[in-house]
Design a protein around this motif. Structure first.
Motif, mmCIF file in Angstrom:
data_model
loop_
_atom_site.group_PDB
_atom_site.id
_atom_site.type_symbol
_atom_site.label_atom_id
_atom_site.label_comp_id
_atom_site.label_asym_id
_atom_site.label_seq_id
_atom_site.Cartn_x
_atom_site.Cartn_y
_atom_site.Cartn_z
ATOM 1 N N TRP A 136 -21.084 -57.267 -13.469
ATOM 2 C CA TRP A 136 -21.140 -57.098 -14.918
ATOM 3 C C TRP A 136 -20.087 -56.102 -15.388
ATOM 4 O O TRP A 136 -19.450 -56.287 -16.430
ATOM 5 C CB TRP A 136 -22.536 -56.664 -15.371
ATOM 6 C CG TRP A 136 -22.568 -56.440 -16.856
ATOM 7 C CD1 TRP A 136 -22.783 -55.266 -17.509
ATOM 8 C CD2 TRP A 136 -22.345 -57.425 -17.874
ATOM 9 N NE1 TRP A 136 -22.704 -55.450 -18.868
ATOM 10 C CE2 TRP A 136 -22.442 -56.771 -19.119
ATOM 11 C CE3 TRP A 136 -22.066 -58.791 -17.848
ATOM 12 C CZ2 TRP A 136 -22.269 -57.441 -20.332
ATOM 13 C CZ3 TRP A 136 -21.905 -59.468 -19.053
ATOM 14 C CH2 TRP A 136 -22.004 -58.794 -20.281
ATOM 15 N N ALA A 137 -19.859 -55.034 -14.615
ATOM 16 C CA ALA A 137 -18.812 -54.069 -14.956
ATOM 17 C C ALA A 137 -17.446 -54.743 -14.976
ATOM 18 O O ALA A 137 -16.590 -54.423 -15.817
ATOM 19 C CB ALA A 137 -18.811 -52.915 -13.954
ATOM 20 N N LEU A 172 -17.574 -46.658 -14.504
ATOM 21 C CA LEU A 172 -17.773 -45.787 -13.346
ATOM 22 C C LEU A 172 -19.077 -46.149 -12.659
ATOM 23 O O LEU A 172 -20.145 -46.130 -13.279
ATOM 24 C CB LEU A 172 -17.805 -44.321 -13.788
ATOM 25 C CG LEU A 172 -16.626 -43.834 -14.642
ATOM 26 C CD1 LEU A 172 -16.822 -42.372 -15.023
ATOM 27 C CD2 LEU A 172 -15.305 -44.023 -13.911
ATOM 28 N N LEU A 173 -18.987 -46.477 -11.380
ATOM 29 C CA LEU A 173 -20.164 -46.941 -10.638
ATOM 30 C C LEU A 173 -20.370 -46.122 -9.368
ATOM 31 O O LEU A 173 -19.430 -45.930 -8.591
ATOM 32 C CB LEU A 173 -20.002 -48.413 -10.242
ATOM 33 C CG LEU A 173 -19.848 -49.445 -11.363
ATOM 34 C CD1 LEU A 173 -19.651 -50.827 -10.753
ATOM 35 C CD2 LEU A 173 -21.055 -49.438 -12.280
ATOM 36 N N GLN A 174 -21.591 -45.665 -9.159
ATOM 37 C CA GLN A 174 -21.999 -45.099 -7.882
ATOM 38 C C GLN A 174 -22.823 -46.158 -7.165
ATOM 39 O O GLN A 174 -23.864 -46.587 -7.667
ATOM 40 C CB GLN A 174 -22.803 -43.816 -8.084
ATOM 41 C CG GLN A 174 -21.948 -42.617 -8.460
ATOM 42 C CD GLN A 174 -22.748 -41.328 -8.506
ATOM 43 O OE1 GLN A 174 -23.669 -41.190 -9.307
ATOM 44 N NE2 GLN A 174 -22.407 -40.392 -7.640
ATOM 45 N N LEU A 175 -22.349 -46.569 -6.011
ATOM 46 C CA LEU A 175 -22.947 -47.691 -5.298
ATOM 47 C C LEU A 175 -23.491 -47.242 -3.947
ATOM 48 O O LEU A 175 -23.024 -46.253 -3.362
ATOM 49 C CB LEU A 175 -21.892 -48.785 -5.094
ATOM 50 C CG LEU A 175 -21.213 -49.298 -6.373
ATOM 51 C CD1 LEU A 175 -19.998 -50.158 -6.023
ATOM 52 C CD2 LEU A 175 -22.201 -50.074 -7.230
ATOM 53 N N HIS A 176 -24.460 -48.013 -3.454
ATOM 54 C CA HIS A 176 -25.058 -47.716 -2.150
ATOM 55 C C HIS A 176 -24.477 -48.587 -1.039
ATOM 56 O O HIS A 176 -24.716 -48.334 0.142
ATOM 57 C CB HIS A 176 -26.569 -47.930 -2.210
ATOM 58 C CG HIS A 176 -27.251 -47.110 -3.265
ATOM 59 N ND1 HIS A 176 -27.443 -47.555 -4.559
ATOM 60 C CD2 HIS A 176 -27.764 -45.856 -3.220
ATOM 61 C CE1 HIS A 176 -28.057 -46.615 -5.259
ATOM 62 N NE2 HIS A 176 -28.270 -45.579 -4.469
ATOM 63 N N TYR A 177 -23.735 -49.620 -1.427
ATOM 64 C CA TYR A 177 -23.138 -50.555 -0.471
ATOM 65 C C TYR A 177 -21.703 -50.865 -0.883
ATOM 66 O O TYR A 177 -21.370 -50.813 -2.075
ATOM 67 C CB TYR A 177 -23.937 -51.869 -0.421
ATOM 68 C CG TYR A 177 -25.256 -51.773 0.300
ATOM 69 C CD1 TYR A 177 -25.377 -52.138 1.644
ATOM 70 C CD2 TYR A 177 -26.397 -51.315 -0.358
ATOM 71 C CE1 TYR A 177 -26.590 -52.056 2.306
ATOM 72 C CE2 TYR A 177 -27.617 -51.227 0.297
ATOM 73 C CZ TYR A 177 -27.707 -51.592 1.627
ATOM 74 O OH TYR A 177 -28.900 -51.503 2.296
ATOM 75 N N PRO A 178 -20.838 -51.219 0.074
ATOM 76 C CA PRO A 178 -19.449 -51.557 -0.244
ATOM 77 C C PRO A 178 -19.325 -52.964 -0.836
ATOM 78 O O PRO A 178 -18.641 -53.834 -0.285
ATOM 79 C CB PRO A 178 -18.749 -51.438 1.120
ATOM 80 C CG PRO A 178 -19.805 -51.802 2.107
ATOM 81 C CD PRO A 178 -21.090 -51.236 1.535
#
Length: 291
Positions: A136-137, A172-178
């Motif tokens: 979506w980003a 700006l995204l903080q993600l838990h997976y690549p």
């Protein structure tokens, strides 16, 4: 029967989910006869009944919105598989039907909807939500507005402790997976398949996507941005990301810098890092003039 009633009846009818054989249902979800609805709003002709004519619109509506959602969320589709994705899409579109003139906004509520409907992504919740947020980003970064870039002269006029405004398309995204690497790999494989077989690309049937093995968890700080007419993913150090996020949230430069724990770096290293980060962000055009 007035025009408003006809339009509302038509809109409600075409949004009724299809049968397993991709035909129109006999009754709406609240029990009304769709055959009777069709006879009220559409005349038959010498080839088709009112029901059959309405069915054409019902089928085309669902074929179009399901195809659009599958195109916009290829990553999620690969994570959970085709059948699960189709079930998820139908349930989502029933709860969150299109409310815009453009299909671009079709998936705008998907991430929040999945938070309240986790059964559709059971077992892969974290990576699935990461992927939806990224996809979506990417859509937003592609077509959000772009303001005039900040120049060196503009920087000098901002004063000793400036506030910076980020371009509206920056996400700006903080993600838990690549999931950024995963999505790029999916796109690369798709391009290769298209080159090998134009016949597949021109098929009228929706492609079936194979589920992929999922990557291990990894904390990622990601900027989704645009250059020209293309969207790019840029990973940042956690400290650089924190500063950029603070600036986005309206913090002054001194406040953003002071929010970082610099104990792992010497003052010289910290200064070098800041200079390099701001030089990069400026060269990419991430800062813009305030309104």
């Amino acid at each position: 029967m007035d025009l408003d009633h006809i339009q509302r009846s038509m809109f409600d009818a075409v949004r009724q989910p299809l049968t397993a054989s991709e035909g129109m249902r006999q009754r709406t979800r609240d029990g009304r006869s769709l055959r009777r609805v069709a006879e009220e709003i559409i005349k038959p002709n010498d080839r088709l009944t009112s029901f059959e004519r309405l069915e054409i619109y019902n089928r085309q509506y669902w074929f179009r919105v399901l195809a659009a959602l599958a195109e916009d969320f290829q990553g999620l589709r690969l994570i959970i598989g085709d059948r699960s994705f189709e079930k998820l899409s139908i349930a989502y579109l029933q709860d969150c039907p299109s409310q815009s003139f453009t299909l671009r906004n079709l998936g705008s509520r998907l991430a929040s909807w999945l938070h309240s409907h986790p059964d559709f992504i059971a077992g892969v919740e974290a990576i699935a939500l990461d992927m939806v947020r990224l996809e979506w980003a990417e859509i937003e970064a592609f077509d959000e507005a772009q303001k005039t870039n900040l120049t060196e002269a503009d920087l000098a006029a901002l004063g000793p402790d400036p506030q910076f405004e980020l371009q509206p398309y920056i996400r700006l995204l903080q993600l838990h997976y690549p999931v950024d690497e995963m999505l790029l790999a999916i796109r690369s494989q798709q391009r290769e398949n298209d080159i090998v077989s134009n016949a597949v690309a021109s098929s009228s049937k929706r492609r079936r996507a194979r589920k992929r093995s999922l990557p291990k968890a990894e904390k990622i700080c990601l900027v989704v941005h645009r250059a020209g007419n293309s969207v790019y993913f840029k990973r940042l150090d956690a400290e650089a990301f924190q500063i950029l996020r603070a600036l986005r949230d309206g913090k002054r430069l001194s406040e953003a810098v002071e929010s970082i724990d610099w104990t792992t770096r010497s003052s010289e290293q910290a200064a070098e890092n800041l200079q390099a980060w701001f030089a990069l962000w400026s060269s990419l055009g991430w800062f813009c003039k305030a309104n």
